[in-house]
Design a protein around this motif. Structure first.
Motif, PDB file in Angstrom:
ATOM      1  N   THR A 131       0.832  -1.206   0.000  1.00  0.00           N
ATOM      2  CA  THR A 131       0.000   0.000   0.000  1.00  0.00           C
ATOM      3  C   THR A 131       0.864   1.251   0.000  1.00  0.00           C
ATOM      4  OG1 THR A 131      -1.785  -1.102   1.204  1.00  0.00           O
ATOM      5  CG2 THR A 131      -1.743   1.295   1.288  1.00  0.00           C
ATOM      6  N   ARG A 132       1.864   1.263   0.848  1.00  0.00           N
ATOM      7  CA  ARG A 132       2.739   2.434   0.957  1.00  0.00           C
ATOM      8  C   ARG A 132       3.426   2.725  -0.388  1.00  0.00           C
ATOM      9  NH1 ARG A 132       5.352   0.719   4.867  1.00  0.00           N
ATOM     10  NH2 ARG A 132       4.216   1.729   6.576  1.00  0.00           N
ATOM     11  N   ALA A 133       3.873   1.693  -1.072  1.00  0.00           N
ATOM     12  CA  ALA A 133       4.529   1.878  -2.363  1.00  0.00           C
ATOM     13  C   ALA A 133       3.570   2.482  -3.392  1.00  0.00           C
ATOM     14  CB  ALA A 133       5.087   0.546  -2.870  1.00  0.00           C
ATOM     15  N   ILE A 134       2.324   2.014  -3.393  1.00  0.00           N
ATOM     16  CA  ILE A 134       1.328   2.540  -4.326  1.00  0.00           C
ATOM     17  C   ILE A 134       1.028   4.003  -4.016  1.00  0.00           C
ATOM     18  CG2 ILE A 134      -1.118   2.400  -4.987  1.00  0.00           C
ATOM     19  CD1 ILE A 134      -0.872  -0.631  -4.661  1.00  0.00           C
ATOM     20  N   MET A 135       0.871   4.312  -2.745  1.00  0.00           N
ATOM     21  CA  MET A 135       0.553   5.686  -2.356  1.00  0.00           C
ATOM     22  C   MET A 135       1.690   6.637  -2.701  1.00  0.00           C
ATOM     23  SD  MET A 135      -1.489   5.253   1.271  1.00  0.00           S
ATOM     24  CE  MET A 135      -3.167   4.603   1.282  1.00  0.00           C
ATOM     25  N   ARG A 136       2.904   6.200  -2.516  1.00  0.00           N
ATOM     26  CA  ARG A 136       4.047   7.049  -2.856  1.00  0.00           C
ATOM     27  C   ARG A 136       4.133   7.268  -4.363  1.00  0.00           C
ATOM     28  NH1 ARG A 136       8.485   4.308   1.292  1.00  0.00           N
ATOM     29  NH2 ARG A 136       7.859   5.500   3.157  1.00  0.00           N
ATOM     30  N   ALA A 137       3.842   6.218  -5.125  1.00  0.00           N
ATOM     31  CA  ALA A 137       3.899   6.341  -6.584  1.00  0.00           C
ATOM     32  C   ALA A 137       2.826   7.291  -7.109  1.00  0.00           C
ATOM     33  CB  ALA A 137       3.743   4.966  -7.231  1.00  0.00           C
ATOM     34  N   GLY A 138       1.677   7.330  -6.434  1.00  0.00           N
ATOM     35  CA  GLY A 138       0.585   8.184  -6.874  1.00  0.00           C
ATOM     36  C   GLY A 138       0.552   9.531  -6.184  1.00  0.00           C
ATOM     37  N   ASN A 139       1.619   9.862  -5.465  1.00  0.00           N
ATOM     38  CA  ASN A 139       1.652  11.105  -4.695  1.00  0.00           C
ATOM     39  C   ASN A 139       2.013  12.295  -5.586  1.00  0.00           C
ATOM     40  OD1 ASN A 139       1.661  12.918  -2.575  1.00  0.00           O
ATOM     41  ND2 ASN A 139       3.695  12.320  -1.833  1.00  0.00           N
ATOM     42  N   LEU A 140       1.091  12.643  -6.476  1.00  0.00           N
ATOM     43  CA  LEU A 140       1.341  13.723  -7.431  1.00  0.00           C
ATOM     44  C   LEU A 140       1.247  15.094  -6.783  1.00  0.00           C
ATOM     45  CD1 LEU A 140      -0.722  12.321 -10.446  1.00  0.00           C
ATOM     46  CD2 LEU A 140       1.680  11.936  -9.891  1.00  0.00           C
TER      47      LEU A 140
ATOM     48  N   ILE B 184       8.875  -6.892  -1.354  1.00  0.00           N
ATOM     49  CA  ILE B 184       7.529  -6.427  -0.996  1.00  0.00           C
ATOM     50  C   ILE B 184       6.485  -7.152  -1.838  1.00  0.00           C
ATOM     51  CG2 ILE B 184       5.961  -4.442  -1.172  1.00  0.00           C
ATOM     52  CD1 ILE B 184       8.295  -2.696  -0.222  1.00  0.00           C
ATOM     53  N   MET B 185       6.790  -7.342  -3.114  1.00  0.00           N
ATOM     54  CA  MET B 185       5.828  -8.022  -3.989  1.00  0.00           C
ATOM     55  C   MET B 185       5.676  -9.487  -3.593  1.00  0.00           C
ATOM     56  SD  MET B 185       3.757  -7.167  -6.303  1.00  0.00           S
ATOM     57  CE  MET B 185       2.474  -8.179  -7.028  1.00  0.00           C
ATOM     58  N   ARG B 186       6.772 -10.105  -3.213  1.00  0.00           N
ATOM     59  CA  ARG B 186       6.697 -11.506  -2.783  1.00  0.00           C
ATOM     60  C   ARG B 186       5.823 -11.639  -1.541  1.00  0.00           C
ATOM     61  NH1 ARG B 186      11.723 -12.127  -2.117  1.00  0.00           N
ATOM     62  NH2 ARG B 186      12.072 -12.534  -4.325  1.00  0.00           N
ATOM     63  N   GLU B 187       5.995 -10.722  -0.596  1.00  0.00           N
ATOM     64  CA  GLU B 187       5.176 -10.751   0.611  1.00  0.00           C
ATOM     65  C   GLU B 187       3.702 -10.521   0.287  1.00  0.00           C
ATOM     66  OE1 GLU B 187       6.978  -7.753   2.987  1.00  0.00           O
ATOM     67  OE2 GLU B 187       8.574  -9.060   3.745  1.00  0.00           O
ATOM     68  N   GLN B 188       3.442  -9.654  -0.696  1.00  0.00           N
ATOM     69  CA  GLN B 188       2.057  -9.391  -1.088  1.00  0.00           C
ATOM     70  C   GLN B 188       1.418 -10.630  -1.698  1.00  0.00           C
ATOM     71  OE1 GLN B 188      -0.334  -6.481  -0.991  1.00  0.00           O
ATOM     72  NE2 GLN B 188      -1.306  -8.468  -1.236  1.00  0.00           N
ATOM     73  N   LEU B 189       2.134 -11.313  -2.541  1.00  0.00           N
ATOM     74  CA  LEU B 189       1.588 -12.512  -3.173  1.00  0.00           C
ATOM     75  C   LEU B 189       1.347 -13.610  -2.135  1.00  0.00           C
ATOM     76  CD1 LEU B 189       3.699 -12.612  -6.469  1.00  0.00           C
ATOM     77  CD2 LEU B 189       1.342 -11.821  -6.161  1.00  0.00           C
ATOM     78  N   ARG B 190       2.253 -13.732  -1.187  1.00  0.00           N
ATOM     79  CA  ARG B 190       2.047 -14.717  -0.125  1.00  0.00           C
ATOM     80  C   ARG B 190       0.833 -14.354   0.728  1.00  0.00           C
ATOM     81  NH1 ARG B 190       8.477 -15.201   1.543  1.00  0.00           N
ATOM     82  NH2 ARG B 190       9.067 -16.659  -0.119  1.00  0.00           N
TER      83      ARG B 190
END
Length: 285
Positions: free
Chosen positions: A130-139, A188-194
């Motif tokens: 979630t944090r990664a997505i929010m940072r990427a969209g922090n326009l 982070i992606m591996r943890e998300q998939l798990r």
């Protein structure tokens, strides 16, 4: 800038009350103009009440029922609904974060159908994802403190899936690209998939993956969510979200199209067991 704080977030009960009041007025053969003129209200007040955009107080409801000639037992049921319609939900603790009524509707849904062609839906996200997505969209260059606040709110949303009573059924259909897109880095992606594999074991969670081999399909126009409610009188609601915010589809013709599209996507996707196997294998690559 933080999202504009809504003046009012209507619950499903409030939306039901709005429909009832509109129906009673029409049954009485009265126009909005005639009602507001007799009550000394602005036309906007009644319009907003009937559209669920403003609170309808028990006093307002009583005045309207008097004018519409609504009698017992319906009268008591409507007034009781008015008294309960504004019960505070968990989301009021995050009124500085939420800018739409979606959380109130999601909180009362019996079924949530989520077509997710880009990313893992919020109800199943790990904090780091979630944090990664929010940072990427922090326009808008939101502060790190504000991002963490939004993160807390999203994590709080996830509690609806583990409620001891009335937890909704969640059915997620992920495009294969959503599980192969590396968000936040490999770890982070591996943890998300798990996390997805683990969540799929919950009795109220179903996860399917639409394989990349599927060509054209009814979800090509983008992500959407369908909310269904326990009471038959509460119609389904569909929503889409993008850079310009959340768009709600309440016209039942459009909602029906979303339901048909979701059912078709379900048929095209791998079954839940195959889907979880693919997610698990992807996590270990």
């Amino acid at each position: 800038m933080p999202p504009k704080q809504p003046a009012y977030i209507p619950s499903v009960r409030a939306r039901r009350l709005a429909r009832w009041l509109s129906d009673y007025r029409l049954q009485a053969g009265l126009s909005q103009d005639s009602v507001t003129a007799r009550l000394g209200w602005s036309q906007a007040k009644l319009s907003h009440i009937e559209r669920g955009r403003n609170k309808a107080t028990p006093t307002d409801v009583t005045l309207l029922l008097d004018m519409y000639g609504v009698v017992t037992p319906e009268r008591e049921a409507v007034i009781d609904l008015a008294e309960k319609a504004d019960q505070r939900g968990w989301w009021t603790g995050y009124a500085d974060v939420f800018s739409s009524p979606y959380v109130a509707l999601e909180d009362e849904a019996a079924f949530i159908g989520d077509w997710a062609p880009q990313i893992v839906p919020g109800l199943l996200q790990t904090p780091d994802y979630t944090r990664a997505i929010m940072r990427a969209g922090n326009l808008e260059q939101t502060s790190a403190k504000e991002i963490e606040r939004r993160l807390q709110a999203r994590m709080a949303r996830q509690a609806i899936l583990t409620r001891s009573e009335d937890a909704p059924r969640l059915h997620v259909i992920l495009d294969e690209s959503a599980i192969r897109k590396t968000i936040g880095g490999p770890k982070i992606m591996r943890e998300q998939l798990r996390r997805l594999v683990s969540d799929a074991d919950r009795p109220n969670v179903t996860i399917q993956v639409l394989p990349a081999s599927v060509g054209e399909h009814p979800g090509l126009d983008g992500a959407f969510i369908i909310l269904k409610f326990a009471a038959e009188e509460d119609p389904d609601v569909a929503s889409t979200e993008g850079l310009h915010g959340v768009v709600y589809l309440e016209d039942q013709r459009l909602v029906t199209r979303c339901n048909v599209a979701f059912e078709r996507l379900r048929e095209l996707a791998l079954d839940p067991q195959e889907s979880v196997a693919l997610i698990g294998a992807t996590a270990e690559q």
